[in-house]
Structure formats: C-alpha cells, structure tokens
Motif scaffolding. Structure first.
Motif, PDB file in Angstrom:
ATOM      1  N   ALA A   5      15.055  -3.653   5.171  1.00  0.00           N
ATOM      2  CA  ALA A   5      15.743  -3.702   6.484  1.00  0.00           C
ATOM      3  C   ALA A   5      16.059  -2.554   7.182  1.00  0.00           C
ATOM      4  O   ALA A   5      17.232  -1.866   6.983  1.00  0.00           O
ATOM      5  N   CYS A   6      15.394  -1.833   7.991  1.00  0.00           N
ATOM      6  CA  CYS A   6      15.656  -0.700   8.468  1.00  0.00           C
ATOM      7  C   CYS A   6      14.856  -0.513   9.689  1.00  0.00           C
ATOM      8  O   CYS A   6      14.062  -1.087  10.170  1.00  0.00           O
ATOM      9  N   ALA A   7      15.183   0.559  10.504  1.00  0.00           N
ATOM     10  CA  ALA A   7      14.704   0.867  11.583  1.00  0.00           C
ATOM     11  C   ALA A   7      13.609   2.253  11.867  1.00  0.00           C
ATOM     12  O   ALA A   7      12.649   1.960  12.475  1.00  0.00           O
ATOM     13  N   LEU A   8      13.595   2.864  10.479  1.00  0.00           N
ATOM     14  CA  LEU A   8      12.537   3.859  10.292  1.00  0.00           C
ATOM     15  C   LEU A   8      12.379   3.775   8.778  1.00  0.00           C
ATOM     16  O   LEU A   8      13.321   3.797   7.998  1.00  0.00           O
ATOM     17  N   LEU A   9      11.207   3.615   8.294  1.00  0.00           N
ATOM     18  CA  LEU A   9      10.861   3.905   6.929  1.00  0.00           C
ATOM     19  C   LEU A   9       9.774   5.212   6.785  1.00  0.00           C
ATOM     20  O   LEU A   9       8.949   5.512   7.620  1.00  0.00           O
ATOM     21  N   LEU A  10      10.266   6.127   5.852  1.00  0.00           N
ATOM     22  CA  LEU A  10       9.516   7.366   5.701  1.00  0.00           C
ATOM     23  C   LEU A  10       8.767   7.331   4.141  1.00  0.00           C
ATOM     24  O   LEU A  10       9.688   6.949   3.219  1.00  0.00           O
ATOM     25  N   PRO A  66       6.183   9.437   2.063  1.00  0.00           N
ATOM     26  CA  PRO A  66       5.332  10.878   1.996  1.00  0.00           C
ATOM     27  C   PRO A  66       4.148  10.707   1.326  1.00  0.00           C
ATOM     28  O   PRO A  66       3.380  11.741   1.007  1.00  0.00           O
ATOM     29  N   GLY A  67       3.813   9.505   0.736  1.00  0.00           N
ATOM     30  CA  GLY A  67       2.739   9.442  -0.565  1.00  0.00           C
ATOM     31  C   GLY A  67       1.409   9.606  -0.040  1.00  0.00           C
ATOM     32  O   GLY A  67       1.017   9.222   1.053  1.00  0.00           O
ATOM     33  N   PHE A  68       0.642  10.327  -0.606  1.00  0.00           N
ATOM     34  CA  PHE A  68      -0.799  10.486  -0.500  1.00  0.00           C
ATOM     35  C   PHE A  68      -1.626   9.313  -0.105  1.00  0.00           C
ATOM     36  O   PHE A  68      -1.527   8.430  -1.008  1.00  0.00           O
ATOM     37  N   GLY A  69      -2.293   9.271   1.026  1.00  0.00           N
ATOM     38  CA  GLY A  69      -3.099   7.959   1.164  1.00  0.00           C
ATOM     39  C   GLY A  69      -2.316   6.958   1.678  1.00  0.00           C
ATOM     40  O   GLY A  69      -2.865   5.749   2.125  1.00  0.00           O
ATOM     41  N   ARG A  70      -0.978   6.790   1.791  1.00  0.00           N
ATOM     42  CA  ARG A  70      -0.198   5.760   2.257  1.00  0.00           C
ATOM     43  C   ARG A  70      -0.420   5.593   3.599  1.00  0.00           C
ATOM     44  O   ARG A  70      -0.687   6.719   4.597  1.00  0.00           O
ATOM     45  N   ARG A  71      -0.498   4.186   4.209  1.00  0.00           N
ATOM     46  CA  ARG A  71      -0.559   3.845   5.683  1.00  0.00           C
ATOM     47  C   ARG A  71       0.520   2.992   6.137  1.00  0.00           C
ATOM     48  O   ARG A  71       1.147   2.297   5.172  1.00  0.00           O
ATOM     49  N   ARG A  72       0.554   2.890   7.331  1.00  0.00           N
ATOM     50  CA  ARG A  72       1.639   2.075   7.757  1.00  0.00           C
ATOM     51  C   ARG A  72       1.229   0.262   7.327  1.00  0.00           C
ATOM     52  O   ARG A  72       2.168  -0.251   7.135  1.00  0.00           O
ATOM     53  N   GLU A  73      -0.094   0.264   7.348  1.00  0.00           N
ATOM     54  CA  GLU A  73      -0.412  -1.117   6.935  1.00  0.00           C
ATOM     55  C   GLU A  73       0.136  -1.450   5.422  1.00  0.00           C
ATOM     56  O   GLU A  73       0.126  -2.854   5.032  1.00  0.00           O
ATOM     57  N   ASP A  74       0.408  -0.726   4.621  1.00  0.00           N
ATOM     58  CA  ASP A  74       0.887  -1.033   3.279  1.00  0.00           C
ATOM     59  C   ASP A  74       2.280  -1.792   3.359  1.00  0.00           C
ATOM     60  O   ASP A  74       2.561  -2.120   2.296  1.00  0.00           O
ATOM     61  N   TYR A  75       2.921  -1.382   4.406  1.00  0.00           N
ATOM     62  CA  TYR A  75       4.486  -1.858   4.687  1.00  0.00           C
ATOM     63  C   TYR A  75       4.233  -3.229   5.467  1.00  0.00           C
ATOM     64  O   TYR A  75       5.340  -3.696   5.861  1.00  0.00           O
ATOM     65  N   ALA A  76       2.996  -3.880   5.752  1.00  0.00           N
ATOM     66  CA  ALA A  76       2.894  -4.954   6.595  1.00  0.00           C
ATOM     67  C   ALA A  76       3.621  -6.091   5.848  1.00  0.00           C
ATOM     68  O   ALA A  76       3.464  -6.459   4.542  1.00  0.00           O
ATOM     69  N   LEU A 114       6.726  -6.197   4.744  1.00  0.00           N
ATOM     70  CA  LEU A 114       7.948  -5.537   4.074  1.00  0.00           C
ATOM     71  C   LEU A 114       8.840  -5.021   5.122  1.00  0.00           C
ATOM     72  O   LEU A 114      10.113  -4.739   4.797  1.00  0.00           O
ATOM     73  N   VAL A 115       8.502  -4.643   6.207  1.00  0.00           N
ATOM     74  CA  VAL A 115       9.390  -4.220   7.423  1.00  0.00           C
ATOM     75  C   VAL A 115       9.207  -5.291   8.641  1.00  0.00           C
ATOM     76  O   VAL A 115       8.160  -5.465   8.728  1.00  0.00           O
ATOM     77  N   ALA A 116      10.202  -5.018   9.391  1.00  0.00           N
ATOM     78  CA  ALA A 116      10.091  -5.893  10.781  1.00  0.00           C
ATOM     79  C   ALA A 116       8.925  -5.058  11.567  1.00  0.00           C
ATOM     80  O   ALA A 116       8.723  -3.921  11.523  1.00  0.00           O
ATOM     81  N   ALA A 117       8.359  -5.929  12.563  1.00  0.00           N
ATOM     82  CA  ALA A 117       7.437  -5.480  13.357  1.00  0.00           C
ATOM     83  C   ALA A 117       7.831  -4.156  14.144  1.00  0.00           C
ATOM     84  O   ALA A 117       6.952  -3.306  14.378  1.00  0.00           O
ATOM     85  N   GLY A 118       9.037  -4.113  14.548  1.00  0.00           N
ATOM     86  CA  GLY A 118       9.580  -3.000  15.460  1.00  0.00           C
ATOM     87  C   GLY A 118       9.726  -1.824  14.661  1.00  0.00           C
ATOM     88  O   GLY A 118      10.220  -0.823  15.241  1.00  0.00           O
TER      89      GLY A 118
END
Length: 350
Positions: free
Chosen positions: A124-129, A131-141, A143-147
């Motif tokens: 439940a966050c406004a920003l997620l960081l 730094p993992g190698f090969g990590r993509r935004r889609e990996d958190y689909a 798991l985090v809110a759309a915004g």
C-alpha cells in the motif's frame, strides 16, 4: 525559510537479514538530507547498531525502540510518527506488507514509499523502488495500486556517494590489466552462519601472494577464529566494522562478495566478483547476473561450496579476459547515482 519535508524510515535488520536494509536506507536518508529533508529512523536494536556504526544521526531527530517483534515495532512507529509528523514514510522490511504500510501511513495522511526486491506480496504505497537486475514494473502488477509509481532496475540502486566518487580511478586502474594483488572478502557484517571463516579457510591454501582484505562486524561468529588465522598469515588482513568500504572495494582486484545490496557497490567500481548467495531471496538475482556475464555465482548453502569457491577463485585470478569482461559489464549496469534519482522522486511526493 520553510522547513523541508520530514521523512521517516522503517527498516529491517538482524542476524539473519543482515544490515543491508538499514545501510541502503541510510544512503537514501543522506541524499534526502542534502536536499533539505529532515529524516528519522524507527529502530530495532539491530538497526540501531548499524546506524550508530555508520555515523547516524546526522541531525537532531532519532527514534529508538526496544522491541524486536514486527507488530510492536509498527505500533511504536505509529506513536513516533504521531509526534514527528512525517510527510513520507519509507518502508524497507521483508516482513512488512500492505497492512503494516497502511498502519504507518496514518490512515492515508502520509505518503508511503516501499523499497523491495522480492515482488512477492501486496503493498500500500505511492511509490515503490526495486533496484533488482531485470526487474520490471509488470512484476508488481496486482501487488500495488494502479496509480503507484514503480521505479525499477540498477539505475535506482542505493549506493553511497563514495563509490561513485571512486569509480573513474577504479575503472582506469582496471583497464591496465595488472595481475591481481588484493582480493576483498565481504560477506556481510553479521557473517551469516560463519560463512566468512569458511571462505577464508578454503582460499588460504591457494592464495599465493594475493592479499585478502576481510570485512566483517564486531559481532561476527567468525571473528575469533579469523583473528587467529590473521595472526599466523600475513596475507590475511581483517577490517572490523569498517566504514571505508568504498576504498577497500575500489582498490581490490577481485572479490568474494555477498549477494545483497553490496552487489551494486562492487558494480559501480567494476570489481570482478564471485557473488555468494547466503539466503534464498538472493538466488534469483545472482543467477540472472551470472547468466548475463556480470558476475560468477556461488551458493554457500550448496554441497561442495568450498570446491566451487576454489574453482571460481582460480578463474578470477587466472583469466584476465574474464576479469575485464566482468568489469566492463558490471560497471555499465550501475553508475552509483541511484540514491540521487530516488531522492528526487521521493521529494516530488512530499
């Protein structure tokens, strides 16, 4: 002049997870402080030890907790936040998820930033960081809110500025392709399972004239035995609770290093490394880095670890083309300025 934003950090530490969470949060806190923010930490006992050792507090605000359990620490964090009144809470804790983050947000009154590298639970966050190698935004689909803003990859690795400062000279020296004379053994200050002693004992018979700079904490289980070894072997030098890792890393010719966030410190200065997996969560990234030709990878939990370590040492010391390939590939991946980029993104929330 108006006061800068207030940032409260909630970071994990302990014998099993080490001090990496606290160290990367400390790096981020200093980058935020340089940009006018006022930062504080909700500390467990283990986190407090790391912070003191590396020079925090940088300012007058410091939180202290005597509880180790996560629910108790969250409650204490809520109480402290009520008085500190942060604009943003940064959570870097493998056991914390959406419930704990919501509690620390004060019912949404504060923005939450999460530092993660597992992508295995809702947040439940406004920003997620991450730094993992090969990590993509889609990996958190899902798991985090759309915004939620998601920043991924080594461009956002939280590396102390001293490593970026040492980078040009280090890379220039490596380009001379000199035979290795110094090796760094850095497997975490907490020395999980006494792994540092296992590594040094395995390497001692094959060192030749290479010097080992061995880094560990004052509470490390290997320390007593390593002190005895160092007293008998001039090639082994111990660095206990060292605060000058940038210099040790930049001047080393090769390394046996832990698979956590220190991966990015070594990459910043192009240090050829055999990366040692100490926990299950470290394995996927270490294997991916090895597959991409950025490091050698070993698992301390695997049968035959010591034999695999000696084989990796033989490759690192005996194959100059391999060392140069590891230098160029790893240094291209991370420039050591991720904390600056992350600080700018966080301050945009405040």
């Amino acid at each position: 002049m108006p006061a800068g934003p207030r940032i409260l950090f909630f970071a994990d530490a302990g014998p099993q997870v080490g001090g990496g969470h606290v160290m990367r949060c400390l790096t981020l806190a200093r980058a935020l402080g340089e940009r006018g923010a006022e930062c504080a930490f909700v500390e467990s006992r283990a986190a407090a030890g790391v912070l003191r050792r590396f020079g925090w507090p940088a300012g007058p605000v410091l939180a202290m907790s005597n509880t180790e359990d996560l629910p108790g620490l969250v409650r204490w964090g809520q109480d402290f936040a009520a008085s500190f009144q942060p604009d943003v809470v940064v959570v870097d804790h493998y056991r914390a998820g959406a419930a704990e983050e919501t509690a620390l947000s004060g019912g949404g009154a504060r923005r939450v930033v999460v530092i993660d590298d597992l992508a295995d639970r809702p947040h439940a966050c406004a920003l997620l960081l991450d730094p993992g190698f090969g990590r993509r935004r889609e990996d958190y689909a899902g798991l985090v809110a759309a915004g939620c803003e998601v920043l991924t990859g080594p461009d956002f690795a939280l590396v102390r500025p001293a490593f970026a400062a040492a980078r040009p000279r280090s890379l220039s020296r490596r380009a001379r392709h000199e035979p290795p004379a110094r090796a760094l053994v850095a497997l975490g200050l907490t020395d999980v399972g006494g792994v540092t002693l296992r590594v040094v004992e395995a390497l001692a018979p094959v060192l030749g004239e290479v010097r080992l700079d061995v880094v560990l904490g004052s509470g490390a289980p290997s320390l007593e035995a390593l002190n005895a070894l160092a007293g008998q072997d001039r090639r082994i030098r111990l660095h206990v609770d060292s605060t000058d890792m940038a210099a040790l890393t930049a001047t080393a010719d090769l390394a046996i290093g832990a698979g956590g966030s220190s991966v990015w410190e070594r990459a910043t200065v192009g240090l050829p490394t055999a990366t040692v997996v100490l926990a299950e969560n470290q394995a996927p990234m270490a294997q991916a880095l090895a597959a991409a030709g950025l490091t050698l990878a070993l698992d301390a939990r695997a049968p035959g670890f010591e034999a695999a370590l000696v084989a990796a040492w033989s490759r690192l010391t005996g194959e100059p083309d391999l060392r140069w390939s590891l230098t160029t590939r790893s240094s291209e991946l991370c420039d050591g300025r991720g904390a600056e980029r992350a600080a700018v993104a966080i301050l945009a929330l405040a």
